[in-house]
Design an enzyme around this catalytic site. Structure first.
Site, short mmCIF file in Angstrom:
data_model
loop_
_atom_site.label_atom_id
_atom_site.label_comp_id
_atom_site.label_asym_id
_atom_site.label_seq_id
_atom_site.Cartn_x
_atom_site.Cartn_y
_atom_site.Cartn_z
N HIS A 13 0.81 -1.22 0.00
CA HIS A 13 0.00 0.00 0.00
C HIS A 13 0.84 1.27 0.00
O HIS A 13 0.47 2.29 0.59
CB HIS A 13 -1.02 -0.05 1.15
N HIS A 68 -1.49 2.92 -5.68
CA HIS A 68 -1.81 1.50 -5.46
C HIS A 68 -3.31 1.26 -5.37
O HIS A 68 -4.11 2.20 -5.26
CB HIS A 68 -1.12 0.99 -4.19
N ASP A 77 -6.41 -0.81 -3.31
CA ASP A 77 -6.89 -1.54 -2.13
C ASP A 77 -7.88 -2.59 -2.62
O ASP A 77 -9.00 -2.24 -3.03
CB ASP A 77 -7.66 -0.61 -1.17
N HIS A 81 -8.20 -6.37 1.59
CA HIS A 81 -7.42 -5.49 2.47
C HIS A 81 -8.16 -5.26 3.79
O HIS A 81 -7.56 -5.14 4.85
CB HIS A 81 -7.19 -4.17 1.74
N HIS A 130 -13.40 2.64 3.45
CA HIS A 130 -12.76 1.34 3.19
C HIS A 130 -13.73 0.19 3.44
O HIS A 130 -13.84 -0.74 2.63
CB HIS A 130 -11.54 1.17 4.10
#
Lengths: 281, 281
Positions: B100, B104, B106, B110, B233
């Protein structure tokens, strides 16, 4: 597109043809060639690509594992778990990578002192027309076979002229061996490797007569495994061009008419490095 | 394209909205959601991409260096020269990389146990329409600002509906700070980071109402720097979608009409990883 063959490239090619150079001297000559060819264009330029994304998309990239065959044993990637969801709330890995493991680019600087490195390849060099030259039938009989000028001429008779700025990709069928490092490397009792690659004359012809951008292979090296002089590497790097190694799925890309997209990680001072490579047509 | 919001995603979103879940419980719920969404399609499929390569090409990737700002100090990449042309005839480097660092991806895995990893993202997920939401003026005044549903609705009024399967990319102007790790991270005296990101409501809206494929940012994280709950996320990974972090040059991509090409290195068991990301229009 800056595909014009300059004088120093021509000189380098002639020297190589004549076989008058030691490997070290060839490297020096190639360095001089590369020095004159380094592009001034910034990496962030927005050129018009030479080809277009089509309705078909094919992955030419092997998964990056720790068991893919390395050129030399011991050069495999290594990884370890850095944090875990259980203990840390999220998961990620740490990698140890050499720049020439798995599907990757050889930048000119891999073989040429002062040659361009990974961050210096322009976007218009990474998105180019692609042709696939099929030598699989011959490679099945002779692992030391190379792509020849005759192969290229035959390819053109069937599929049309190789475009200026193209990626010329050898399909040898070697991907069927990628799960078996011994078979993919083809080392004999003396440690000499045996797998197909590009012949020096074919590289010269492609650089001088067709102004190509890159060559790529479905083997460990653009030079055949048994090479000790790395002519294909030196010719290509000396002409400020790049190579693609360990490409997957070339047997599923048309002989002509595709575009290759080379997603090279722009490694600082990189001699090349891992890339996600797509073909589209 | 499998963009349909399934029931478990909806459930996950509702739970998150209600704020009834601890972070660990949210992870478990997200895992269940992801488990039902894992694609059966092989990585080597040849789908038709949803968008086409245009005449303009822009690099959204930062050079991978050892000095780019890391989310946490100490997570920077390291490199060393492995062999040299002078001593060995060719040059290459060895890298130590966390997945990361730098530009990049995710992957869902992750943040979600059992979520898909880098090799499992399909090609048709890596080449998608892109929209760029510009919050730079507000971010210049407030480093804690987030992309809101109002921002997305305003973007649509000006530039048209966000396409199904799109990458929705936040342009905050943070790239101007990328050369200064302290400014890019924005850590205060307590160590709390300050940079813009996506708000949870905006993520929910994009997933549920627009069926997007990914969100991306020109900062260190799709969540704003001060987040401790990592809602963006968790929502994205819980919906089996991926994120893009540390994107460059988003201010030079049109608000709508571009295509993003995400050249993710297919790291084995990868929680994401370095990618060469292009935009074209």
């Amino acid at each position: 597109m800056r595909d014009t063959c300059c004088m120093c490239t021509e000189e380098c090619l002639q020297q190589s043809r004549a076989g008058r150079l030691s490997r070290r001297a060839a490297l020096t000559g190639a360095a001089a060639a590369a020095a004159g060819l380094v592009a001034a264009a910034p990496a962030q330029a927005s050129p018009a690509p030479a080809a277009r994304l089509g309705s078909r998309l094919r992955d030419l990239t092997y998964p990056l594992t720790t068991t893919f065959p390395a050129f030399a044993p011991g050069e495999e990637a290594a990884k370890r778990t850095w944090v875990t969801i259980e203990d840390d709330g999220y998961y990620l890995q740490e990698w140890r990578l050499l720049e020439h493991y798995g599907t990757h680019v050889d930048a000119p600087g891999h073989f040429v002192p002062g040659g361009r490195t990974s961050t210096e390849l322009r976007l218009d060099e990474l998105v180019t027309p692609a042709v696939v030259v099929d030598v699989a039938a011959r490679a099945a009989r002779d692992p030391d076979t190379v792509v020849t000028v005759d192969d290229l001429r035959a390819h053109e008779r069937r599929h049309g002229r190789i475009p200026r700025g193209a990626a010329v990709l050898m399909y040898s069928g070697w991907g069927a061996r990628a799960g078996d490092a011994a078979a993919y490397r083809g080392a004999d009792a003396n440690g000499t490797l045996h797998f197909p690659g590009f012949g020096a004359e074919a590289c010269e012809w492609l650089l001088r007569r067709r102004g190509i951008r890159s060559v790529g292979v479905d083997t460990l090296s653009i030079d055949p495994g048994r090479s000790t002089t790395f002519d294909a590497h030196l010719l290509l790097a000396g002409a400020d061009r790049y190579g693609l190694e360990n490409l997957a799925n070339l047997g599923r890309v048309p002989p002509a008419g595709a575009t290759v997209v080379v997603g090279l990680i722009p490694f600082q001072d990189g001699s090349g490095g891992q890339a996600r490579v797509f073909a589209t047509w």
